[in-house]
Design a protein around this motif. Sequence first.
Motif, PDB file in Angstrom:
ATOM      1  N   LYS A  15       0.707  -1.103   0.064  1.00 50.53           N
ATOM      2  CA  LYS A  15      -0.001  -0.157   0.038  1.00 50.53           C
ATOM      3  C   LYS A  15       0.837   1.213  -0.067  1.00 50.53           C
ATOM      4  O   LYS A  15       0.439   2.233  -0.760  1.00 50.53           O
ATOM      5  CB  LYS A  15      -1.078  -0.001   1.393  1.00 50.53           C
ATOM      6  N   ILE A  16       1.931   1.270   0.684  1.00 50.78           N
ATOM      7  CA  ILE A  16       2.734   2.672   1.050  1.00 50.78           C
ATOM      8  C   ILE A  16       3.463   2.819  -0.166  1.00 50.78           C
ATOM      9  O   ILE A  16       3.478   3.886  -0.955  1.00 50.78           O
ATOM     10  CB  ILE A  16       3.796   2.340   2.149  1.00 50.78           C
ATOM     11  N   VAL A  17       4.210   1.918  -0.879  1.00 50.33           N
ATOM     12  CA  VAL A  17       4.950   1.995  -2.005  1.00 50.33           C
ATOM     13  C   VAL A  17       4.074   1.956  -3.161  1.00 50.33           C
ATOM     14  O   VAL A  17       4.693   3.313  -3.960  1.00 50.33           O
ATOM     15  CB  VAL A  17       5.619   0.673  -2.091  1.00 50.33           C
ATOM     16  N   SER A  18       3.116   1.524  -3.422  1.00 48.22           N
ATOM     17  CA  SER A  18       2.212   1.946  -4.557  1.00 48.22           C
ATOM     18  C   SER A  18       1.414   3.187  -4.313  1.00 48.22           C
ATOM     19  O   SER A  18       1.395   3.741  -5.317  1.00 48.22           O
ATOM     20  CB  SER A  18       1.031   0.893  -4.575  1.00 48.22           C
ATOM     21  N   PHE A  19       1.248   3.917  -3.178  1.00 46.10           N
ATOM     22  CA  PHE A  19       0.712   4.969  -2.956  1.00 46.10           C
ATOM     23  C   PHE A  19       1.886   6.190  -3.494  1.00 46.10           C
ATOM     24  O   PHE A  19       1.398   7.239  -4.176  1.00 46.10           O
ATOM     25  CB  PHE A  19       0.385   5.244  -1.685  1.00 46.10           C
ATOM     26  N   MET A  20       3.127   5.945  -3.154  1.00 42.12           N
ATOM     27  CA  MET A  20       4.130   6.879  -3.582  1.00 42.12           C
ATOM     28  C   MET A  20       4.468   6.965  -4.935  1.00 42.12           C
ATOM     29  O   MET A  20       4.596   7.963  -5.500  1.00 42.12           O
ATOM     30  CB  MET A  20       5.485   6.344  -2.683  1.00 42.12           C
ATOM     31  N   ILE A  21       4.193   5.725  -5.581  1.00 41.76           N
ATOM     32  CA  ILE A  21       4.725   5.471  -6.958  1.00 41.76           C
ATOM     33  C   ILE A  21       3.318   6.408  -7.828  1.00 41.76           C
ATOM     34  O   ILE A  21       3.796   6.779  -8.675  1.00 41.76           O
ATOM     35  CB  ILE A  21       5.009   4.225  -7.366  1.00 41.76           C
ATOM     36  N   TYR A  22       2.333   5.735  -7.538  1.00 43.41           N
ATOM     37  CA  TYR A  22       1.113   6.327  -8.297  1.00 43.41           C
ATOM     38  C   TYR A  22       0.688   7.664  -7.867  1.00 43.41           C
ATOM     39  O   TYR A  22      -0.156   8.014  -8.582  1.00 43.41           O
ATOM     40  CB  TYR A  22      -0.037   5.076  -8.076  1.00 43.41           C
ATOM     41  N   LEU A  23       1.153   8.191  -6.818  1.00 41.97           N
ATOM     42  CA  LEU A  23       0.845   9.597  -6.580  1.00 41.97           C
ATOM     43  C   LEU A  23       1.076  10.720  -7.663  1.00 41.97           C
ATOM     44  O   LEU A  23      -0.017  11.582  -7.974  1.00 41.97           O
ATOM     45  CB  LEU A  23       1.463  10.210  -5.393  1.00 41.97           C
ATOM     46  N   PRO A  24       2.022  10.656  -8.266  1.00 40.90           N
ATOM     47  CA  PRO A  24       2.242  11.657  -9.552  1.00 40.90           C
ATOM     48  C   PRO A  24       1.138  11.477 -10.441  1.00 40.90           C
ATOM     49  O   PRO A  24       0.915  12.555 -11.299  1.00 40.90           O
ATOM     50  CB  PRO A  24       3.637  11.442 -10.242  1.00 40.90           C
ATOM     51  N   LEU A  25       0.384  10.551 -10.838  1.00 43.19           N
ATOM     52  CA  LEU A  25      -0.596  10.144 -11.521  1.00 43.19           C
ATOM     53  C   LEU A  25      -1.906  11.239 -11.267  1.00 43.19           C
ATOM     54  O   LEU A  25      -2.654  11.716 -12.225  1.00 43.19           O
ATOM     55  CB  LEU A  25      -1.052   8.885 -11.775  1.00 43.19           C
ATOM     56  N   ALA A  26      -2.090  11.601 -10.057  1.00 40.47           N
ATOM     57  CA  ALA A  26      -3.093  12.697  -9.789  1.00 40.47           C
ATOM     58  C   ALA A  26      -2.573  13.989  -9.685  1.00 40.47           C
ATOM     59  O   ALA A  26      -3.537  14.808  -9.399  1.00 40.47           O
ATOM     60  CB  ALA A  26      -3.602  12.141  -8.374  1.00 40.47           C
ATOM     61  N   ILE A  27      -1.407  14.370 -10.136  1.00 40.24           N
ATOM     62  CA  ILE A  27      -0.851  15.679  -9.891  1.00 40.24           C
ATOM     63  C   ILE A  27      -0.970  16.165 -11.487  1.00 40.24           C
ATOM     64  O   ILE A  27      -0.295  15.556 -12.427  1.00 40.24           O
ATOM     65  CB  ILE A  27       0.428  15.595  -9.600  1.00 40.24           C
ATOM     66  N   PRO A  28      -1.770  17.218 -11.752  1.00 46.20           N
ATOM     67  CA  PRO A  28      -1.730  17.821 -12.934  1.00 46.20           C
ATOM     68  C   PRO A  28      -0.333  18.547 -13.555  1.00 46.20           C
ATOM     69  O   PRO A  28       0.321  18.743 -12.718  1.00 46.20           O
ATOM     70  CB  PRO A  28      -2.721  19.198 -13.027  1.00 46.20           C
ATOM     71  N   GLY A  29      -0.278  18.550 -15.073  1.00 45.99           N
ATOM     72  CA  GLY A  29       1.153  18.758 -15.237  1.00 45.99           C
ATOM     73  C   GLY A  29       1.463  20.188 -15.072  1.00 45.99           C
ATOM     74  O   GLY A  29       2.609  20.365 -14.867  1.00 45.99           O
TER      75      GLY A  29
END
Length: 281
Positions: free
Chosen positions: A92-106
Amino acid sequence: MSNKSHIGILFFVLIGMVPFAAAFGYSLLYSFGIIGVVNDGFTLEFWAEVFRSGAFLDALIYSVTIALISVFISVTAALWFTLKFQKKLRGKIVSFMIYLPLAIPGIVAAFFTVQILSKSGLFSRFSYLLGFTSGITDFPDLINDQYAIGIILVLISVVMPFFVLLFLNVYDNERLDQLTELARSLGASNSQTIWRVSLPVILRKTWTLIALYFIFLLGAYEVPLILGQESPQMLSVLIVRELKQFDLTKISEGYVVAVMYTILVSIATILLFSKRSTENG
């Protein structure tokens, strides 16, 4: 074909194809001087001026280079993470850290990068405090620079998590863990299972999306607008700049660039999907 299928195709044509065709037709007519505020008839002068200036070719080479570097690094890093840490990535923690940038607009990522990598940013301040630099002028240009370092870093941070997620799904769907175990039981080494089993399967299943992401990055706008230099510019930034000029006689040149870019992207997309259809057939 059922009635629902016909309705779906009709909605796709009306919502997707008709507005695109109308916009492309308008741009084409404007580029030839047939319509426009100060245009007075058909002419090839706007096309000739774009080719004489070399702005389109420079922007195309610049955009292709940035997109290629970004996709190559992103895919390479995502493959390494997937094959090396595919079990840990499911935490959960690792996946959250990696996938977090997907939620950030360019655009947010670009502004965040300015605050970190600019000459007056966070890294520059730390460099000064640690004695590595004597002032902001000594800190290297990492944004608005000729090598597009800031643009590439932001694009990688946004694109790589997507490929990690994609490759993990392929890894599960194709049961690569079982295939690699089978390969090892037949005498294959770890490197052989990676290069002859895992990588070919993953890349064969995802090469279309990788190519589409490359085409998508060619049209990136917000990130290169904020982090790029004045010249050369990426294609989307060049097009908007030309269309917003105060000199109304130059607007048609912007439409020329837009038409050429649309034609190139359309041809690349058609070739891509025709090749995929041939392989599936």
